[in-house]
Design an enzyme around this catalytic site. Structure first.
Site, PDB file in Angstrom:
ATOM      1  N   LYS A 138       0.833  -1.273  -0.155  1.00  0.00           N
ATOM      2  CA  LYS A 138       0.025   0.042   0.095  1.00  0.00           C
ATOM      3  C   LYS A 138       0.861   1.146   0.062  1.00  0.00           C
ATOM      4  O   LYS A 138       0.506   2.121  -0.504  1.00  0.00           O
ATOM      5  CB  LYS A 138      -1.022  -0.142   1.303  1.00  0.00           C
ATOM      6  CG  LYS A 138      -2.063  -1.080   1.079  1.00  0.00           C
ATOM      7  CD  LYS A 138      -2.884  -1.350   2.354  1.00  0.00           C
ATOM      8  CE  LYS A 138      -3.718  -2.584   2.004  1.00  0.00           C
ATOM      9  NZ  LYS A 138      -4.528  -3.113   3.252  1.00  0.00           N
ATOM     10  N   GLN A 195      -5.082  -1.546   9.392  1.00  0.00           N
ATOM     11  CA  GLN A 195      -4.631  -2.959   8.859  1.00  0.00           C
ATOM     12  C   GLN A 195      -5.209  -4.113   9.902  1.00  0.00           C
ATOM     13  O   GLN A 195      -5.160  -4.090  11.163  1.00  0.00           O
ATOM     14  CB  GLN A 195      -3.329  -3.195   8.680  1.00  0.00           C
ATOM     15  CG  GLN A 195      -3.082  -4.494   7.844  1.00  0.00           C
ATOM     16  CD  GLN A 195      -3.645  -4.453   6.338  1.00  0.00           C
ATOM     17  OE1 GLN A 195      -3.304  -3.577   5.708  1.00  0.00           O
ATOM     18  NE2 GLN A 195      -4.145  -5.505   6.261  1.00  0.00           N
ATOM     19  N   ASP A 200     -11.130   2.604   3.337  1.00  0.00           N
ATOM     20  CA  ASP A 200     -11.490   1.027   3.126  1.00  0.00           C
ATOM     21  C   ASP A 200     -12.949   0.827   2.921  1.00  0.00           C
ATOM     22  O   ASP A 200     -13.323  -0.305   2.548  1.00  0.00           O
ATOM     23  CB  ASP A 200     -10.913   0.397   4.371  1.00  0.00           C
ATOM     24  CG  ASP A 200      -9.616  -0.476   4.180  1.00  0.00           C
ATOM     25  OD1 ASP A 200      -9.405  -0.742   3.256  1.00  0.00           O
ATOM     26  OD2 ASP A 200      -9.154  -0.846   5.411  1.00  0.00           O
TER      27      ASP A 200
END
Ligand code: NAD
Length: 289
Positions: free
Chosen positions: A53, A97, A120
């Site tokens: 990422k 995460q 997200d």
């Protein structure tokens, strides 16, 4: 029939170059899209994902900030960092995460992220907006699947889509996005009886199970579009999907490979969402001037 391969790597490359151009445009207006990633503990897979990422951010000219905590971090410390990032104008996207250690309440952490920075697409506000067909940050993997189909000019309206898997991050939102595009959707999961009877009816079959080569030719209708979301290791330790690719490609009309299918699209859509958050920030800024 030998299926046409849906090349996720190529589609991701095209999308990323479009994103990079838009990042350059934003920079002319003095806004650099910024993504903050919070990583807790030492999970190797999580570390690898986070690295990819960050690399994608750098390649596209975005600002990336990695905040690391030991496994023992207190929930309150995470929540106060998220609050700080919510108010940081250099950060437009915040990502925690997953998975988090057991002593931390994942739901509470996700809900602490400002919906405007929830790149997200996991915050209940964004999920609700997605469900009601409003503008929202869409979860990156299902969104990536939709973009792939669009790029391949594969029609969705009126098609029977069967999703195998009902997780909050892949299965459920995938079905919703297909429904939003006027498909007829069936969800299958671990308690589904006679799985094959359902999957055999699919015009578009999406496998998000997490079991290596689970979907063999017997589960697939001749000419179906097969989307393999799974990322698994086979007995030889090689990366593979949920679908037995060699068998399926002989019966499907289109198929995504693993690796090189859905995987590259996920991070691309994260970059897209971060850009979108930065653009939203900029237009708000202009309105207040
Ligand atoms: P999950 O474990 O949360 O969900 C798996 C789903 O499969 C569950 O809903 C379960 O009901 C269903 N299932 C399990 N056994 C079944 C069976 N025998 N028959 C029918 N359904 C069954 O997993 P997830 O997070 O949704 O991920 C699924 C797969 O996708 C994993 O391999 C994961 O690594 C992969 N994944 C890939 C990407 C990507 O970028 N390509 C992103 C996220 C997840």
């Amino acid at each position: 029939m030998t299926a046409q391969i849906i090349n996720g790597k190529e589609i991701a490359k095209k999308k990323r170059s479009e994103i990079a151009k838009e990042v350059d445009e934003l920079k002319k207006n003095h806004v650099i899209p910024g993504l903050a990633v919070i990583l807790v503990g030492n999970n190797q897979a999580s570390r690898t994902y986070v690295k990819s990422k960050q690399k994608a951010c750098q390649e596209l000219g975005m600002h990336s900030l990695l905040i690391e905590y030991p496994e023992t971090v207190q929930e309150s410390e995470l929540l106060s960092k998220i609050d700080e990032l919510n108010h940081d104008d250099a950060i437009h996207g915040i990502l925690v995460q997953l998975p988090l250690p057991d002593h931390i309440n994942e739901v509470k952490v996700i809900e602490a992220i400002s919906p405007a920075k929830d790149v997200d697409g996991f915050h209940p506000i964004n999920i609700g907006r997605m469900m009601t067909g409003q503008d929202a940050f869409l979860p990156c993997t299902p969104y990536g699947v939709m973009v792939m189909l669009e790029e391949m000019n594969i029609e969705i309206a009126g098609k029977h889509v069967v999703i195998i898997g009902r997780s909050n991050i892949v299965g459920k939102p995938s079905g919703q996005l297909f429904l939003n595009e006027n498909a007829t959707v069936t969800y299958c999961h671990s308690k589904t009886k006679n799985l094959e009877e359902h999957t055999k009816n699919a015009d578009i079959l999406v496998a998000a199970v997490g079991r290596a080569n689970f979907i063999t030719a017997d589960y697939i209708k001749e000419g179906a579009v097969v989307i393999d979301v799974g990322i698994n290791r086979n007995e030889e330790g090689k990366l593979c999907g949920d679908v037995d690719f060699e068998e399926a490609k002989e019966i499907a009309s289109y198929i995504t490979p693993v690796p090189g299918g859905v995987g590259p699209m996920t991070i691309t859509m994260l970059m897209y969402n971060t850009l979108k958050a930065a653009k939203n920030f900029q237009s708000k800024l202009q309105k207040t001037k």
